[in-house]
Design a protein around this motif. Sequence first.
Motif, mmCIF file in Angstrom:
data_model
loop_
_atom_site.group_PDB
_atom_site.id
_atom_site.type_symbol
_atom_site.label_atom_id
_atom_site.label_comp_id
_atom_site.label_asym_id
_atom_site.label_seq_id
_atom_site.Cartn_x
_atom_site.Cartn_y
_atom_site.Cartn_z
ATOM 1 N N TYR A 87 1.241 0.270 -11.304
ATOM 2 C CA TYR A 87 0.547 -0.882 -10.747
ATOM 3 C C TYR A 87 1.376 -1.522 -9.644
ATOM 4 C CZ TYR A 87 -2.364 -0.741 -14.984
ATOM 5 O OH TYR A 87 -3.211 -0.354 -15.991
ATOM 6 N N VAL A 125 -4.206 -7.126 -8.727
ATOM 7 C CA VAL A 125 -3.423 -6.016 -9.279
ATOM 8 C C VAL A 125 -4.092 -4.721 -8.854
ATOM 9 C CG1 VAL A 125 -2.456 -4.976 -11.365
ATOM 10 C CG2 VAL A 125 -2.830 -7.448 -11.268
ATOM 11 N N CYS A 126 -3.296 -3.789 -8.342
ATOM 12 C CA CYS A 126 -3.835 -2.502 -7.874
ATOM 13 C C CYS A 126 -3.237 -1.356 -8.662
ATOM 14 C CB CYS A 126 -3.519 -2.307 -6.393
ATOM 15 S SG CYS A 126 -4.277 -3.555 -5.340
ATOM 16 N N ASN A 127 -4.052 -0.334 -8.857
ATOM 17 C CA ASN A 127 -3.591 0.950 -9.375
ATOM 18 C C ASN A 127 -3.723 1.919 -8.212
ATOM 19 O OD1 ASN A 127 -5.102 3.618 -11.113
ATOM 20 N ND2 ASN A 127 -2.939 3.173 -11.162
ATOM 21 N N PHE A 186 -9.577 -0.623 -17.348
ATOM 22 C CA PHE A 186 -8.172 -1.002 -17.462
ATOM 23 C C PHE A 186 -7.962 -2.136 -18.461
ATOM 24 C CE2 PHE A 186 -8.610 1.201 -13.493
ATOM 25 C CZ PHE A 186 -7.448 1.955 -13.402
ATOM 26 N N VAL A 238 -2.520 -3.989 -17.617
ATOM 27 C CA VAL A 238 -2.592 -4.777 -16.378
ATOM 28 C C VAL A 238 -1.926 -6.131 -16.604
ATOM 29 C CG1 VAL A 238 -4.143 -5.959 -14.769
ATOM 30 C CG2 VAL A 238 -4.652 -3.627 -15.486
ATOM 31 N N TYR A 269 1.951 -5.930 -16.947
ATOM 32 C CA TYR A 269 2.593 -5.738 -15.642
ATOM 33 C C TYR A 269 2.532 -7.028 -14.829
ATOM 34 C CZ TYR A 269 3.869 -3.887 -11.125
ATOM 35 O OH TYR A 269 4.508 -3.678 -9.924
#
Length: 197
Positions: A75, A117-119, A147, A152, A155
């Motif tokens: 992430y 938040v990015c994956n 997710f 998430v 993190y």
Amino acid sequence: MDIIELIGYFGSFLVIVSMLMTSVVRLRIINAIGSSIFTGYALIIHSYPTAAMNFCLVLINLFNLYKLLSNKVSYSVVEVSADDSFLRHLLSACEQDIKKFFPEFSRNVEFSRAFIVCNESSPVGILLGTAEGDSLRVKLDYALPKFRDCSVGKYLYAHLASEGIRHLRVADASSKHAPYLRAMGFIPDGTDFAKEL
């Protein structure tokens, strides 16, 4: 109806319920349990093709679970401004799902800090809040269905701590959001939930 039939129905029920799961990990676990039970049932009634098929489903689920759990999801967090057009787009696109967990949420809610938040390069979570010293009053803590395994949040909260935020507070959590907050270590504090980072 005897106990053996009930076992067969229960195994089938679990397989069906697994298909309703939004979390892929939960889907695999429940499907594997249901298929295991149904394999036992098929063996008891001497339906060997059905037993073989369900045993293969158990193996497939276990293999996919191993892959899911051994691949670490990476992430990143991007802080954006309150008037960021991409943030506004995400809030609009996810509005119906957000309202399931935050019934009072409105896109016009006031907040001073916003995190996406990015994956890899895809957005998977949004946190909006109002800063109060080293505390953040959370207005929205949302993750996309795929997710929702708490990764998430873990993190993101670690990232917030590195940014100097020490306390999180969530007011009036809905009945659907409260279990997540408890799982993440939030403690009820009056009508709020609070967490130290």
